[in-house]
Motif scaffolding. Structure first.
Motif, PDB file in Angstrom:
ATOM      1  N   VAL A 103       0.848  -1.191   0.000  1.00  0.00           N
ATOM      2  CA  VAL A 103       0.000   0.000   0.000  1.00  0.00           C
ATOM      3  C   VAL A 103       0.882   1.239   0.000  1.00  0.00           C
ATOM      4  O   VAL A 103       1.922   1.277   0.661  1.00  0.00           O
ATOM      5  CB  VAL A 103      -0.935   0.029   1.234  1.00  0.00           C
ATOM      6  CG1 VAL A 103      -1.940   1.171   1.121  1.00  0.00           C
ATOM      7  CG2 VAL A 103      -1.669  -1.292   1.396  1.00  0.00           C
ATOM      8  N   LEU A 116      -0.841   6.793   1.996  1.00  0.00           N
ATOM      9  CA  LEU A 116      -2.182   6.286   2.284  1.00  0.00           C
ATOM     10  C   LEU A 116      -2.211   5.568   3.629  1.00  0.00           C
ATOM     11  O   LEU A 116      -3.147   5.749   4.423  1.00  0.00           O
ATOM     12  CB  LEU A 116      -2.613   5.335   1.167  1.00  0.00           C
ATOM     13  CG  LEU A 116      -4.027   4.782   1.226  1.00  0.00           C
ATOM     14  CD1 LEU A 116      -5.059   5.908   1.221  1.00  0.00           C
ATOM     15  CD2 LEU A 116      -4.269   3.839   0.054  1.00  0.00           C
ATOM     16  N   ILE A 130      -4.541   6.797   6.759  1.00  0.00           N
ATOM     17  CA  ILE A 130      -5.548   5.930   7.362  1.00  0.00           C
ATOM     18  C   ILE A 130      -5.223   5.667   8.833  1.00  0.00           C
ATOM     19  O   ILE A 130      -6.109   5.684   9.700  1.00  0.00           O
ATOM     20  CB  ILE A 130      -5.648   4.609   6.577  1.00  0.00           C
ATOM     21  CG1 ILE A 130      -6.296   4.866   5.216  1.00  0.00           C
ATOM     22  CG2 ILE A 130      -6.431   3.556   7.356  1.00  0.00           C
ATOM     23  CD1 ILE A 130      -6.405   3.659   4.329  1.00  0.00           C
ATOM     24  N   SER A 131      -3.959   5.458   9.151  1.00  0.00           N
ATOM     25  CA  SER A 131      -3.574   5.219  10.534  1.00  0.00           C
ATOM     26  C   SER A 131      -3.898   6.422  11.413  1.00  0.00           C
ATOM     27  O   SER A 131      -4.428   6.280  12.516  1.00  0.00           O
ATOM     28  CB  SER A 131      -2.082   4.896  10.610  1.00  0.00           C
ATOM     29  OG  SER A 131      -1.683   4.691  11.953  1.00  0.00           O
ATOM     30  N   ILE A 136      -7.883   6.761  11.685  1.00  0.00           N
ATOM     31  CA  ILE A 136      -8.595   5.726  12.431  1.00  0.00           C
ATOM     32  C   ILE A 136      -8.093   5.613  13.864  1.00  0.00           C
ATOM     33  O   ILE A 136      -8.874   5.537  14.815  1.00  0.00           O
ATOM     34  CB  ILE A 136      -8.458   4.364  11.716  1.00  0.00           C
ATOM     35  CG1 ILE A 136      -9.084   4.419  10.324  1.00  0.00           C
ATOM     36  CG2 ILE A 136      -9.097   3.244  12.547  1.00  0.00           C
ATOM     37  CD1 ILE A 136     -10.583   4.627  10.309  1.00  0.00           C
ATOM     38  N   SER A 188     -11.916   0.983  -3.076  1.00  0.00           N
ATOM     39  CA  SER A 188     -11.188   1.601  -1.970  1.00  0.00           C
ATOM     40  C   SER A 188     -11.612   0.984  -0.642  1.00  0.00           C
ATOM     41  O   SER A 188     -10.805   0.823   0.274  1.00  0.00           O
ATOM     42  CB  SER A 188     -11.416   3.112  -1.953  1.00  0.00           C
ATOM     43  OG  SER A 188     -10.867   3.716  -3.106  1.00  0.00           O
ATOM     44  N   ARG A 189     -12.887   0.618  -0.532  1.00  0.00           N
ATOM     45  CA  ARG A 189     -13.363  -0.029   0.695  1.00  0.00           C
ATOM     46  C   ARG A 189     -12.729  -1.409   0.866  1.00  0.00           C
ATOM     47  O   ARG A 189     -12.370  -1.802   1.977  1.00  0.00           O
ATOM     48  CB  ARG A 189     -14.892  -0.140   0.677  1.00  0.00           C
ATOM     49  CG  ARG A 189     -15.612   1.167   0.957  1.00  0.00           C
ATOM     50  CD  ARG A 189     -17.074   0.929   1.313  1.00  0.00           C
ATOM     51  NE  ARG A 189     -17.815   0.351   0.178  1.00  0.00           N
ATOM     52  CZ  ARG A 189     -18.387   1.049  -0.776  1.00  0.00           C
ATOM     53  NH1 ARG A 189     -18.297   2.380  -0.759  1.00  0.00           N
ATOM     54  NH2 ARG A 189     -19.058   0.466  -1.743  1.00  0.00           N
ATOM     55  N   ARG A 201      -9.816  -2.288  -0.258  1.00  0.00           N
ATOM     56  CA  ARG A 201      -8.433  -1.996   0.135  1.00  0.00           C
ATOM     57  C   ARG A 201      -8.357  -1.604   1.605  1.00  0.00           C
ATOM     58  O   ARG A 201      -7.521  -2.123   2.358  1.00  0.00           O
ATOM     59  CB  ARG A 201      -7.897  -0.866  -0.737  1.00  0.00           C
ATOM     60  CG  ARG A 201      -6.514  -0.358  -0.354  1.00  0.00           C
ATOM     61  CD  ARG A 201      -6.325   1.071  -0.853  1.00  0.00           C
ATOM     62  NE  ARG A 201      -7.220   1.999  -0.186  1.00  0.00           N
ATOM     63  CZ  ARG A 201      -7.601   3.176  -0.690  1.00  0.00           C
ATOM     64  NH1 ARG A 201      -7.186   3.549  -1.881  1.00  0.00           N
ATOM     65  NH2 ARG A 201      -8.409   3.961  -0.005  1.00  0.00           N
ATOM     66  N   ASP A 202      -9.215  -0.690   2.035  1.00  0.00           N
ATOM     67  CA  ASP A 202      -9.163  -0.199   3.411  1.00  0.00           C
ATOM     68  C   ASP A 202      -9.478  -1.305   4.416  1.00  0.00           C
ATOM     69  O   ASP A 202      -8.851  -1.380   5.481  1.00  0.00           O
ATOM     70  CB  ASP A 202     -10.137   0.968   3.588  1.00  0.00           C
ATOM     71  CG  ASP A 202      -9.730   2.200   2.795  1.00  0.00           C
ATOM     72  OD1 ASP A 202      -8.592   2.213   2.272  1.00  0.00           O
ATOM     73  OD2 ASP A 202     -10.546   3.137   2.685  1.00  0.00           O
ATOM     74  N   ASP A 203     -10.457  -2.154   4.082  1.00  0.00           N
ATOM     75  CA  ASP A 203     -10.799  -3.251   4.989  1.00  0.00           C
ATOM     76  C   ASP A 203      -9.613  -4.191   5.179  1.00  0.00           C
ATOM     77  O   ASP A 203      -9.325  -4.632   6.299  1.00  0.00           O
ATOM     78  CB  ASP A 203     -11.999  -4.031   4.451  1.00  0.00           C
ATOM     79  CG  ASP A 203     -13.308  -3.276   4.605  1.00  0.00           C
ATOM     80  OD1 ASP A 203     -13.318  -2.276   5.347  1.00  0.00           O
ATOM     81  OD2 ASP A 203     -14.304  -3.691   3.981  1.00  0.00           O
ATOM     82  N   LEU A 251      -6.377  -3.466   4.649  1.00  0.00           N
ATOM     83  CA  LEU A 251      -5.307  -2.741   5.333  1.00  0.00           C
ATOM     84  C   LEU A 251      -5.593  -2.654   6.832  1.00  0.00           C
ATOM     85  O   LEU A 251      -4.694  -2.882   7.658  1.00  0.00           O
ATOM     86  CB  LEU A 251      -5.149  -1.345   4.739  1.00  0.00           C
ATOM     87  CG  LEU A 251      -4.160  -0.415   5.446  1.00  0.00           C
ATOM     88  CD1 LEU A 251      -2.756  -1.021   5.462  1.00  0.00           C
ATOM     89  CD2 LEU A 251      -4.127   0.956   4.766  1.00  0.00           C
ATOM     90  N   LEU A 252      -6.814  -2.339   7.201  1.00  0.00           N
ATOM     91  CA  LEU A 252      -7.160  -2.223   8.618  1.00  0.00           C
ATOM     92  C   LEU A 252      -7.048  -3.567   9.327  1.00  0.00           C
ATOM     93  O   LEU A 252      -6.671  -3.626  10.503  1.00  0.00           O
ATOM     94  CB  LEU A 252      -8.579  -1.658   8.773  1.00  0.00           C
ATOM     95  CG  LEU A 252      -8.727  -0.165   8.447  1.00  0.00           C
ATOM     96  CD1 LEU A 252     -10.186   0.261   8.498  1.00  0.00           C
ATOM     97  CD2 LEU A 252      -7.906   0.674   9.428  1.00  0.00           C
TER      98      LEU A 252
END
Length: 332
Positions: free
Chosen positions: A133, A137, A141-142, A145, A196-197, A199-201, A203-204
């Protein structure tokens, strides 16, 4: 030689979505396998003997790249997955194991860190899942969140133990994403926001698995052992037509025979003598496949890499790659 079979997943109107692309390739050679990963700059060397079979599944997401990689032989991957990327990786088979920069990556651990200077060896047949990633980005995100900056140790490549439950959940999550991506008309392929969702899911899920802090005191000694292996490899490649003796290698890197052996076992999982031979055999194979000189035969290329006994060379080559060098040359 290209025998990869690539499948593009298209939107309902028949076009490949702008924000995402999913494909897979079945490969029959490590160089072909490496070429199936266009986003990463990695050189592959086959370390264990037998015919190679691999499979690469990949998903391109906005600012991210997911890979599921299967190989039936021990392979060394060296290079980078992006200087401006963070990488997250884990073995997808409970019995799988790999060595990354001298650190053991097992069934309950996770590899995280910057994407440059990767040195990864799977010690047996394996399946590895990875997510890379864009650094900015990940920071964004870090901060958004968790309301804190990333831990400083993530600037390095570290293997952290996350336990069987967390590792199992991550494996299930990553496999689920690839399973969904393989459905031709899956809804989540439609639109950049939806991708993007995804990807974010993912990554989280990786970020949630990480501890707030971890001990990285071992990385200094690991880096020292890596330098010994790197200098020895450089010397080997500088004079491939006249392979150095182990005594010469020891003098060059300033290490005893015992220390040299220990460093190679720790970083590559094999002895320096065996790696020297495997390195040169891989070099011959790459040159035969590339046909740099169309008039050069097997004996010419073998001599360039320091193999003078053609019968022994052919036997060793077949033992490693499950075919004679003449067969490689004919296919090229």
């Amino acid at each position: 030689m290209v025998r990869a079979v690539v499948k593009d997943r298209c939107a309902p109107d028949g076009t490949v979505p702008r924000a995402a692309w999913h494909g897979c390739a079945d490969t029959a050679d490590v160089q072909e396998h490496a070429g199936s990963l266009p986003e990463w700059a990695l050189q592959y060397e086959q370390l264990s003997g037998g015919a190679f079979h691999g499979r690469v599944e990949q998903i391109h997401l906005p600012g991210a790249y997911m890979v599921k990689e299967t190989m039936n032989r021990s392979v060394r991957q060296q290079g980078e997955i992006g200087r401006d990327m963070y990488g997250f990786a884990l073995v997808l088979q409970p019995e799988g194991e790999a060595i990354c920069n001298g650190q053991r990556l097992g069934a309950t651990s996770l590899l995280v860190g910057r994407g440059d200077d990767l040195d990864l060896c799977n010690t047996r047949a394996s399946q590895i899942g990875a997510l890379s990633v864009d650094c900015d980005l990940v920071h964004t995100i870090s901060q958004g969140i968790y309301h804190r900056p990333l831990a400083p140790w993530l600037a390095q490549q570290v293997v952290v133990d996350v336990g069987p439950q967390v590792a199992g959940d991550l494996r299930a999550h990553l496999n689920r994403v690839f399973l969904q991506a393989d459905r031709p008309q899956a809804r989540h392929w439609q639109g950049e926001a939806a991708m993007s969702r995804v990807r974010d899911d993912m990554l989280l899920a990786f970020l949630d698995a990480l501890p707030l802090d971890t001990d990285i005191s071992h990385l200094k000694s690991v880096a020292q052992r890596r330098r010994v292996v790197h200098r020895a490899r450089e010397m080997m490649l500088a004079r491939v037509d006249q392979p150095p003796s182990l005594l010469e290698v020891c003098r060059h890197v300033g290490a005893s025979h015992r220390k040299l052996h220990y460093c190679f076992q720790d970083i590559l999982g094999m002895s320096p003598a065996r790696y020297l031979r495997v390195l040169r055999l891989n070099g011959v194979r790459r040159q035969l496949q590339s046909r740099r000189d169309p008039h050069a035969g097997v004996q010419d290329v073998a001599a360039l890499w320091g193999f003078w006994h053609l019968g022994q060379f052919s036997a060793d080559y077949k033992r490693l790659f499950a075919e004679l060098p003449s067969q490689t040359l004919r296919r090229a």
